[in-house]
Design an enzyme around this catalytic site. Structure first.
Site, short mmCIF file in Angstrom:
data_model
loop_
_atom_site.label_atom_id
_atom_site.label_comp_id
_atom_site.label_asym_id
_atom_site.label_seq_id
_atom_site.Cartn_x
_atom_site.Cartn_y
_atom_site.Cartn_z
N SER A 1 -11.44 -1.26 -0.87
CA SER A 1 -10.20 -1.32 -0.07
C SER A 1 -10.51 -1.60 1.38
CB SER A 1 -9.47 0.03 -0.13
OG SER A 1 -8.71 0.17 -1.28
N TYR B 1 -8.03 -12.53 -10.84
CA TYR B 1 -7.24 -13.74 -11.03
C TYR B 1 -7.78 -14.83 -10.09
CZ TYR B 1 -3.89 -10.69 -13.39
OH TYR B 1 -3.28 -9.80 -14.24
N ASP C 1 -2.30 3.56 18.13
CA ASP C 1 -3.09 2.33 18.01
C ASP C 1 -2.40 1.27 17.15
OD1 ASP C 1 -4.87 3.83 19.43
OD2 ASP C 1 -6.36 4.01 17.84
N HIS D 1 -4.01 6.16 2.98
CA HIS D 1 -4.73 4.93 2.64
C HIS D 1 -4.15 3.72 3.37
CE1 HIS D 1 -5.97 1.51 0.05
NE2 HIS D 1 -7.04 2.25 -0.21
N ALA E 1 -7.81 -8.81 -8.42
CA ALA E 1 -8.91 -9.55 -7.79
C ALA E 1 -9.53 -10.58 -8.73
CB ALA E 1 -9.98 -8.58 -7.30
N THR F 1 -6.44 -15.34 -6.36
CA THR F 1 -6.67 -14.39 -5.26
C THR F 1 -8.04 -14.65 -4.64
OG1 THR F 1 -7.72 -12.71 -6.64
CG2 THR F 1 -5.31 -12.62 -6.45
N ASP G 1 0.84 -1.19 0.00
CA ASP G 1 0.00 0.00 0.00
C ASP G 1 0.88 1.25 0.00
OD1 ASP G 1 -2.39 1.77 0.72
OD2 ASP G 1 -3.29 -0.21 0.86
N ASN H 1 -14.29 -0.03 -7.36
CA ASN H 1 -15.41 0.83 -6.94
C ASN H 1 -16.20 1.42 -8.11
OD1 ASN H 1 -14.39 0.42 -4.32
ND2 ASN H 1 -13.10 2.25 -4.46
#
Length: 391
Positions: A317, A267, A140, A164, A265, A270, A131, A255
């Site tokens: 995401s 493939y 946190d 992100h 995604a 995954t 990312d 999206n």
């Protein structure tokens, strides 16, 4: 093959090309020729500093080179090489939404993660987060972070200059206790892999190198909250390599609010994730279709943000980080699960999603992720396997 001539030709182009020039992904049709070129590169780069700009993926046996140099290579070595454009790829989030404290986010509760913590908190599971990096100062997250890698500036920490990646990390494994936010798998260990710049953009070669790093460092799961419309052979090749190495890759579908979705995604190796809204329906922005394996909370999700803050965001995401966290809870109990078995359990334990007017369930793909059901099914499968072994 003239390996010296190969690198000499590229060196001339490297000297002429600007630092941000377009790149190409070069693979050899014969692995022995790749080995020969790699050996020559290693011996030459000490004397020719320009060659240090070339990056290598040992996993798919590829070199990443300037575009102009790749064209010249094809003119001279066409029979030996395959060359692919190094495409741009983007993180999968919508416009930033309101800021606010996170505490126990609705999505973490929606997948019943708190009820699962008596069985597993994800302890010792290593999650690679490819990312924009992570805010290492966030209170946190400080107990959940390993050093990771910065692919854009080697030798530096993978610090987040976008937000992100920090948001994804919070949902995955924030451990702020009663004063901060709790993520899905609060005792998992996050390995940030900074492949994306401050705009949330990367190249396929950056993702290839990120997955390569995860395989070399024996990561258990990779969260990939990004995608692109175009199929890439190099990206698919490295996904297959990770899959065969036993690493589950969980990827966001995109999206666009359409049937179909983005790569990686799409493939089959995954685990593809779509997004749900707060009413447990497929979010209007989420891509959908039979290839979606599971849906996770993705609308108005609060999580960690830069400068030790919090922010609500929407997108597949955000849904993906919920699913990856649930998978980490299971892998802490069942570390020997293969990516295929993990996908089957996620699909089998998902709950039916609520339908919008005119929707057909079969057209949506999988159901809603549920961490508690996932752990219970995993425990049953383990007992059944043990009983079968004794019989």
């Amino acid at each position: 093959m003239d390996y010296y001539g190969f690198w000499q030709l590229l060196l001339e182009e490297i000297s002429a090309a600007p630092r941000n020039a377009e790149r190409r992904i070069v693979t050899f049709n014969d692995h022995r020729q790749y080995a020969g070129a790699l050996s020559q590169w290693k011996s030459l780069k000490a004397k020719r500093p320009g060659l240090r700009q070339i990056q290598v993926s040992s996993l798919i046996k590829a070199f990443f080179v300037p575009a102009a140099g790749a064209e010249k290579l094809m003119d001279k070595f066409a029979a030996s090489l395959s060359i692919e454009e190094d495409l741009k790829i983007q993180v999968h989030s919508l416009a930033e939404e309101k800021t606010g404290a996170a505490m126990m986010p609705w999505g973490v509760k929606a997948i019943h993660a708190p009820q699962a913590w008596s069985k597993s908190t994800g302890v010792h599971v290593k999650i690679g987060v490819i990312d924009t990096g992570v805010d290492y100062r966030h209170p946190d997250l400080k107990h959940s972070l390993a050093s990771g890698v910065n692919l854009l500036h080697r030798g530096m920490l993978p610090l987040d200059d976008n937000g992100h990646g920090t948001h994804i990390a919070g949902t995955l494994a924030a451990a702020g206790g009663t004063r901060g936010m709790m993520g899905v798998a609060p005792r998992a260990l996050l390995y940030p892999v900074k492949a994306f710049d401050h705009n949330g953009s990367a190249y396929v070669s950056d993702i290839v190198l990120g997955i390569d790093w995860c395989v070399q460092n024996k990561i258990d799961i990779i969260n990939m909250s990004f995608g692109m419309k175009t199929r890439s052979k190099a990206l698919h090749d490295v996904v297959i390599k990770a899959y065969r190495a036993g690493i589950a890759i969980i990827a966001s579908s995109g999206n666009d609010g359409k049937r179909g979705g983005d790569y990686p995604a799409r493939y089959p190796e995954t685990i593809a994730v779509g997004a749900l809204d707060r009413r447990h329906r497929v979010a209007a922005f989420s891509n959908r279709g039979p290839y979606i394996d599971v849906y996770g909370p993705g609308e108005g999700v609060p999580s960690c943000w830069l400068r030790e803050g919090y922010k609500e965001m929407s997108g597949t995401s955000m849904a993906t980080s919920h699913v990856t966290g649930a998978a980490a809870l299971l892998l802490a109990l069942r570390p020997a699960l293969t990516p295929r078995e993990l996908k089957q359990l996620l699909r089998r334990t998902a709950l039916p999603v609520r339908l919008r007017k005119g929707q057909r369930r079969a057209a949506l793909g999988g159901g809603a992720a549920d961490a508690l059901r996932l752990l219970r099914a995993g425990a049953r499968a383990k007992r059944a396997a043990a009983a079968a072994a004794k019989a």
